[in-house]
Scaffold this active site. Structure first.
Site, PDB file in Angstrom:
ATOM      1  N   GLU A 167     -80.776  68.699 -23.514  1.00 17.57           N
ATOM      2  CA  GLU A 167     -81.874  68.971 -22.583  1.00 17.57           C
ATOM      3  C   GLU A 167     -81.422  68.991 -21.119  1.00 17.57           C
ATOM      4  O   GLU A 167     -81.851  68.139 -20.301  1.00 17.57           O
ATOM      5  CB  GLU A 167     -82.994  67.953 -22.772  1.00 17.57           C
ATOM      6  CG  GLU A 167     -83.623  67.994 -24.139  1.00 17.57           C
ATOM      7  CD  GLU A 167     -84.886  67.156 -24.240  1.00 17.57           C
ATOM      8  OE1 GLU A 167     -85.269  66.474 -23.270  1.00 17.57           O
ATOM      9  OE2 GLU A 167     -85.505  67.183 -25.318  1.00 17.57           O
ATOM     10  N   GLU A 352     -84.513  67.984 -32.187  1.00 20.12           N
ATOM     11  CA  GLU A 352     -85.488  66.911 -31.982  1.00 20.12           C
ATOM     12  C   GLU A 352     -86.908  67.441 -32.173  1.00 20.12           C
ATOM     13  O   GLU A 352     -87.222  68.535 -31.708  1.00 20.12           O
ATOM     14  CB  GLU A 352     -85.416  66.311 -30.566  1.00 20.12           C
ATOM     15  CG  GLU A 352     -84.268  65.409 -30.295  1.00 20.12           C
ATOM     16  CD  GLU A 352     -84.301  64.844 -28.892  1.00 20.12           C
ATOM     17  OE1 GLU A 352     -85.399  64.601 -28.351  1.00 20.12           O
ATOM     18  OE2 GLU A 352     -83.212  64.675 -28.304  1.00 20.12           O
TER      19      GLU A 352
END
Ligand SMILES: N#[N+]C[C@@H]1[C@@H](O)[C@H](O)[C@@H](O)[C@@H]2O[C@H]12
Length: 447
Positions: A167, A352
């Site tokens: 991320e 995720e």
């Protein structure tokens, strides 16, 4: 609801974690200080003054954790390496005890028949590098390349699947623009330059991994979500397009050879990162897969709010998590089909997906978290629908295996399939974990 026959036979079923969120042992065996240690120790930054000092004590309990993981039937596990555990000063002297820990960790995983997917950077930059400017300093790109080479050379005989960054949007914007993550800076222009350096370091790490062994698979994990216009007015539609660039295409476009999105930097030219000759080619180095983290969508309207002239609108729900994030499973389908259509990664892994709800441990050690089970089921259905349309999704890693340190929220926000009683460090498999285990075993034909 779910038809497991739609999922490919070698689908990777697992969970994900990150070093700073679960390991603890923050000052043990030569580990250096990270920006998240400093950020957590700074009063006011993290709820209840929590930190990753102890977390889930995974540093000492990894064998029992992997035994449990095996019992639950998972065939894969996504973990991250703590850079300051390997290089306490970020560069230079190597901490052998740090490397030895990850030797033990990977060996224990493989002993339990679980395939490791290793994230090189999940936000815990060595503080010594931050003192030299951190990711805002282009030199950190070279430091990351050196770190990647040390890790890959040590673990590359057993680890075959690598994720360079987790991320970058969070590391760049939350850490340098909004100031709500480490290192706690509030300068949007710096955050854009950090994004560029993160992407550049990704490309360099890909080349390091492929030089080590071209058969290894390497990718990057992005947090992605649909940006829906609050209305069909041209202003709101344009605002949503800028938000899509701000969150999604500022990473997707350069990674897949399209350069930075003009829709964003034509609007705010002063914030465009400084790009050197050859940078974009390095960033676009071919990868084997894209990691997608999905949690929610955004609804966006025009705003006079600078610098982006967009603002969020509260989604209609009606379901929201404990983070007050809308539950919107369709958004995962939208992300997957869009990425497949616009960028065509060879493979996609859901690296995720999960939710936080207010979990309660019962007297007899149970956690009845039907909301989390239902959340995961519906998001897996979105994955199934995308696969049915030809999107090459080959794995799902639920966030997270254990309740853990949820960054600025501390330990209040629980995402685990397994409940952690932090007072005793006892683990309790939640109903969602039991359901996921049964599903995984059925999918892998183990029942
Ligand atoms: N918030 N939240 C949960 C989860 C966070 O715990 C992970 O470390 C990040 O990769 C990503 O933000 C998602």
């Amino acid at each position: 609801m779910l038809d497991l026959n739609v999922f490919p036979p070698n689908f990777r079923w697992g969970t994900a974690t990150a070093a700073y969120q679960i390991e603890g042992a923050a000052h043990e065996d030569g580990r250096g200080i990270s920006i998240w240690d400093v950020f957590s120790y700074t009063p006011g930054n993290v709820k209840k003054g929590d930190s990753g000092d102890v977390a889930c004590d995974h540093y000492h309990r990894y064998a029992e954790d992997f035994k449990l993981m095996k019992e639950l039937g998972m065939n894969s596990y996504r973990l991250s390496i703590s850079w300051p555990r390997i290089l306490p000063k970020g560069r230079g002297e190597i901490n052998e005890k740090g490397l030895a820990f990850y030797d033990r960790l990977i060996d224990e995983l493989l002993k339990n028949g679980i395939e490791p997917y290793v994230t090189l950077y999940h936000w815990d930059l060595p503080q010594a590098l931050q003192q030299l400017g951190g990711w805002a300093n282009r030199d950190t790109v070279d430091a990351f390349e050196e770190y990647a080479r040390i890790v890959v050379n040590r673990l590359g005989d057993r680890v075959k699947n690598w994720i360079t960054h987790n991320e970058p949007w969070c590391a760049a914007f939350l850490g340098h623009g909004a100031g709500v993550h480490a290192p706690g800076l509030k300068d949007v222009g710096v955050s854009m330059q950090v994004a560029h350096h993160l992407l550049l370091s990704h490309g360099k790490a890909v080349r390091v991994i492929k030089e080590h062994d071209s058969s290894h698979k390497v990718g990057i994990t992005l947090i992605l979500g649909p940006s829906h216009a609050a209305s069909d007015s041209p202003e709101d539609v344009a605002a949503a397009a800028r938000h899509d660039a701000f969150l999604n295409t500022i990473y997707l476009d350069p990674l897949y050879g399209k350069g930075y999105p003009r829709v964003l930097f034509d609007h705010i030219p002063a914030l465009a990162p400084k790009v050197q000759e050859g940078d974009l080619e390095i960033i676009a180095t071919e990868t084997d897969f894209l990691g997608v983290n999905y949690y929610q969508r955004s609804i966006v309207k025009h705003s006079e709010q600078l610098p982006f002239n967009f603002d969020g609108v509260r989604p209609p729900g009606p379901e929201f998590t404990f983070f007050d994030w809308e539950v919107y499973p369709k958004g995962l389908y939208e992300v997957l089909t869009r990425v497949h259509q616009d960028y065509a990664p060879k493979e996609i892994f859901i690296t995720e997906n999960g939710a936080t709800f207010e979990d309660t441990l019962t007297e007899d050690g149970q956690v009845h978290d039907e909301q989390r089970r239902f959340y995961i089921e519906r998001h897996l259905k979105s994955v199934q629908d995308a696969i049915s349309e030809g999107v090459p999704v080959n794995g799902y890693f639920a966030w997270s295996f254990l309740d853990n340190f949820e960054w600025a929220e501390g330990f209040e926000k629980r995402f685990g399939l397994v409940y952690v009683d932090y007072a005793t460090q006892n683990r309790h498999v939640k109903d969602s974990g039991k359901w996921y285990s049964k599903l995984v075993k059925e999918a892998l034909g183990a029942v």
